[in-house]
Design a protein around this motif. Structure first.
Motif, PDB file in Angstrom:
ATOM      1  N   LEU A 121       5.056  26.074  46.786  1.00 16.09           N
ATOM      2  CA  LEU A 121       5.513  25.217  47.879  1.00 16.09           C
ATOM      3  C   LEU A 121       5.310  23.778  47.431  1.00 16.09           C
ATOM      4  O   LEU A 121       4.214  23.413  46.998  1.00 16.09           O
ATOM      5  CB  LEU A 121       4.726  25.498  49.150  1.00 16.09           C
ATOM      6  N   VAL A 122       6.363  22.981  47.519  1.00 15.42           N
ATOM      7  CA  VAL A 122       6.277  21.615  47.000  1.00 15.42           C
ATOM      8  C   VAL A 122       6.697  20.598  48.051  1.00 15.42           C
ATOM      9  O   VAL A 122       7.404  20.910  49.013  1.00 15.42           O
ATOM     10  CB  VAL A 122       7.160  21.434  45.739  1.00 15.42           C
ATOM     11  N   LEU A 123       6.251  19.359  47.828  1.00 13.82           N
ATOM     12  CA  LEU A 123       6.625  18.225  48.665  1.00 13.82           C
ATOM     13  C   LEU A 123       7.502  17.298  47.835  1.00 13.82           C
ATOM     14  O   LEU A 123       7.114  16.865  46.750  1.00 13.82           O
ATOM     15  CB  LEU A 123       5.383  17.475  49.142  1.00 13.82           C
ATOM     16  N   TYR A 124       8.675  16.995  48.362  1.00 15.47           N
ATOM     17  CA  TYR A 124       9.679  16.205  47.630  1.00 15.47           C
ATOM     18  C   TYR A 124      10.112  15.010  48.477  1.00 15.47           C
ATOM     19  O   TYR A 124      10.325  15.124  49.683  1.00 15.47           O
ATOM     20  CB  TYR A 124      10.884  17.096  47.326  1.00 15.47           C
ATOM     21  N   SER A 125      10.217  13.838  47.848  1.00 15.41           N
ATOM     22  CA  SER A 125      10.713  12.642  48.517  1.00 15.41           C
ATOM     23  C   SER A 125      12.140  12.388  48.051  1.00 15.41           C
ATOM     24  O   SER A 125      12.375  12.160  46.859  1.00 15.41           O
ATOM     25  CB  SER A 125       9.841  11.430  48.179  1.00 15.41           C
ATOM     26  N   ASN A 126      13.087  12.426  48.989  1.00 14.52           N
ATOM     27  CA  ASN A 126      14.480  12.220  48.592  1.00 14.52           C
ATOM     28  C   ASN A 126      14.810  10.734  48.478  1.00 14.52           C
ATOM     29  O   ASN A 126      13.940   9.873  48.671  1.00 14.52           O
ATOM     30  CB  ASN A 126      15.435  12.930  49.564  1.00 14.52           C
ATOM     31  N   ALA A 127      16.054  10.423  48.165  1.00 15.03           N
ATOM     32  CA  ALA A 127      16.456   9.039  47.894  1.00 15.03           C
ATOM     33  C   ALA A 127      16.230   8.117  49.082  1.00 15.03           C
ATOM     34  O   ALA A 127      15.994   6.918  48.910  1.00 15.03           O
ATOM     35  CB  ALA A 127      17.922   9.006  47.479  1.00 15.03           C
ATOM     36  N   SER A 128      16.272   8.664  50.299  1.00 18.80           N
ATOM     37  CA  SER A 128      16.079   7.833  51.495  1.00 18.80           C
ATOM     38  C   SER A 128      14.606   7.703  51.873  1.00 18.80           C
ATOM     39  O   SER A 128      14.271   7.003  52.826  1.00 18.80           O
ATOM     40  CB  SER A 128      16.851   8.430  52.677  1.00 18.80           C
ATOM     41  N   GLY A 129      13.733   8.374  51.110  1.00 21.19           N
ATOM     42  CA  GLY A 129      12.305   8.293  51.380  1.00 21.19           C
ATOM     43  C   GLY A 129      11.775   9.385  52.289  1.00 21.19           C
ATOM     44  O   GLY A 129      10.572   9.429  52.567  1.00 21.19           O
ATOM     45  N   SER A 130      12.645  10.272  52.761  1.00 20.23           N
ATOM     46  CA  SER A 130      12.209  11.371  53.629  1.00 20.23           C
ATOM     47  C   SER A 130      11.420  12.406  52.831  1.00 20.23           C
ATOM     48  O   SER A 130      11.751  12.704  51.685  1.00 20.23           O
ATOM     49  CB  SER A 130      13.423  12.045  54.278  1.00 20.23           C
ATOM     50  N   LYS A 131      10.374  12.945  53.450  1.00 16.32           N
ATOM     51  CA  LYS A 131       9.537  13.966  52.820  1.00 16.32           C
ATOM     52  C   LYS A 131      10.047  15.351  53.205  1.00 16.32           C
ATOM     53  O   LYS A 131      10.220  15.640  54.394  1.00 16.32           O
ATOM     54  CB  LYS A 131       8.087  13.811  53.262  1.00 16.32           C
ATOM     55  N   THR A 148      21.417  20.786  50.243  1.00 12.72           N
ATOM     56  CA  THR A 148      21.878  21.445  51.459  1.00 12.72           C
ATOM     57  C   THR A 148      22.113  20.367  52.524  1.00 12.72           C
ATOM     58  O   THR A 148      21.791  19.197  52.326  1.00 12.72           O
ATOM     59  CB  THR A 148      20.834  22.440  51.971  1.00 12.72           C
ATOM     60  N   LYS A 149      22.658  20.772  53.669  1.00 11.89           N
ATOM     61  CA  LYS A 149      22.886  19.815  54.747  1.00 11.89           C
ATOM     62  C   LYS A 149      21.583  19.217  55.254  1.00 11.89           C
ATOM     63  O   LYS A 149      21.556  18.109  55.795  1.00 11.89           O
ATOM     64  CB  LYS A 149      23.634  20.503  55.903  1.00 11.89           C
ATOM     65  N   ARG A 150      20.497  19.945  55.077  1.00 13.35           N
ATOM     66  CA  ARG A 150      19.179  19.469  55.514  1.00 13.35           C
ATOM     67  C   ARG A 150      18.535  18.552  54.482  1.00 13.35           C
ATOM     68  O   ARG A 150      17.461  18.013  54.710  1.00 13.35           O
ATOM     69  CB  ARG A 150      18.274  20.665  55.820  1.00 13.35           C
ATOM     70  N   GLY A 151      19.215  18.388  53.344  1.00 11.94           N
ATOM     71  CA  GLY A 151      18.682  17.514  52.305  1.00 11.94           C
ATOM     72  C   GLY A 151      17.752  18.188  51.328  1.00 11.94           C
ATOM     73  O   GLY A 151      17.083  17.533  50.532  1.00 11.94           O
ATOM     74  N   VAL A 152      17.694  19.527  51.374  1.00 13.87           N
ATOM     75  CA  VAL A 152      16.837  20.280  50.448  1.00 13.87           C
ATOM     76  C   VAL A 152      17.596  20.490  49.137  1.00 13.87           C
ATOM     77  O   VAL A 152      18.772  20.871  49.154  1.00 13.87           O
ATOM     78  CB  VAL A 152      16.458  21.654  51.049  1.00 13.87           C
TER      79      VAL A 152
END
Length: 297
Positions: free
Chosen positions: A238-248, A280-284
């Motif tokens: 299980l990992v924590l990822y920060s996308n380009a917009s900064g969302s975790k 995905t649409k959820r940003g995953v």
């Protein structure tokens, strides 16, 4: 009188403390300024997004360790000194060069292990090649710089220093075909450098990277137990990822691991590199697959 003496002493102590804090602040600021100016100037790549391929020179993307040669010093892009053997650097010219320390396709881990040692091991460095892909300056465009570094490196006659070949294509369909062929032969991908662009620090569309997949980093939060043939081993992390917009975003990575890596997974709290194909649409990250432990250069 006694009150005045106590007050004077307290005031003197406060002044001394204030002076100490100010001196500490100035020293910290000075050290920070020194560190900032000691960082090498480097161009960083954006992701290829259907730009006109005719505007770019193209080369293989070498999966190694970025190395900047300047002022007779070999540095990583983060400013760390790379402790190469004397014979490796003594023949290099007094010219600012940028490139990749590389062994062969698929052997990134070997390169990292070799070049990160404070005391270089000659037998390991014998396998390393400095793949030069730029001779940065702020006046010439990349087309001119590519011609210059190619001629310069060839004139050195050093087996461990090579000029990266640059080529041109006319259509994006050709680019896709070249990418497919290079990847089939074990390459990581392709790099595109805008031919008429002058050198500029930082990230821009003057330099693009093209891979068959994207990669990113995430922090390991937990190990998830495997089932079936992976019983008593890790089935996923299980990992924590920060996308380009900064969302975790948290998600699971369950593929890409060898049996050895499932038995000895990346430690909780460590950072891993994974590959994916879009979102995905959820940003995953879609179809995320483990690549390796993250090793900053």
């Amino acid at each position: 009188m006694i009150f005045y003496s106590k007050f004077s002493i307290a005031k003197a102590i406060l002044l001394l403390l204030a002076s100490f804090v100010l001196a500490l602040f100035l020293a910290t600021e000075s050290a920070q300024a020194f560190n900032d100016t000691s960082l090498p100037n480097v161009q960083l790549a954006e992701v290829y997004d259907k730009q006109n391929v005719q505007d770019y020179l193209i080369s293989e993307k070498y999966d190694g360790v970025r190395a900047i040669w300047k002022d007779r010093t070999l540095q990583s892009r983060s400013g760390n000194i790379i402790h190469a053997p004397t014979w490796f650097t003594e023949g290099l010219p007094d010219v600012w060069l940028d490139g990749e320390l590389w062994y062969r396709r698929g052997d990134f881990e070997y390169v990292v292990s070799t070049v990160n040692k404070d005391i270089p091991v000659n037998s390991e460095w014998k396998n390393i090649t400095y793949m030069v892909f730029d001779a940065p300056n702020y006046n010439a465009d990349f087309q001119s710089r590519a011609t210059f570094y190619t001629s310069l490196i060839q004139s050195l006659h050093l087996a461990h220093v090579k000029a990266v070949d640059q080529f041109s294509l006319t259509t994006n369909a050709e680019l896709s075909a070249y990418l497919k062929n290079y990847v089939a032969e074990g390459a990581e991908g392709l790099m595109l450098q805008k031919a008429d662009a002058k050198f500029a620090d930082g990230r821009s569309s003057n330099l693009l990277k093209l891979k068959p997949y994207m990669d990113a980093e995430a922090r390991v939060l937990a190990h998830l137990e495997g089932k079936g043939k992976y019983r008593d081993k890790v089935g996923a992390i299980l990992v924590l990822y920060s996308n380009a917009s900064g969302s975790k975003i948290t998600f699971k990575i369950g593929s890409g691991f060898s049996d050895e890596e499932r038995a000895n997974p990346p430690p909780i709290g460590s950072v891993v590199t994974f590959k994916y194909h879009g979102f995905t649409k959820r940003g995953v990250p879609r179809f995320a697959s483990y690549l390796r432990m993250y090793k900053p250069s």
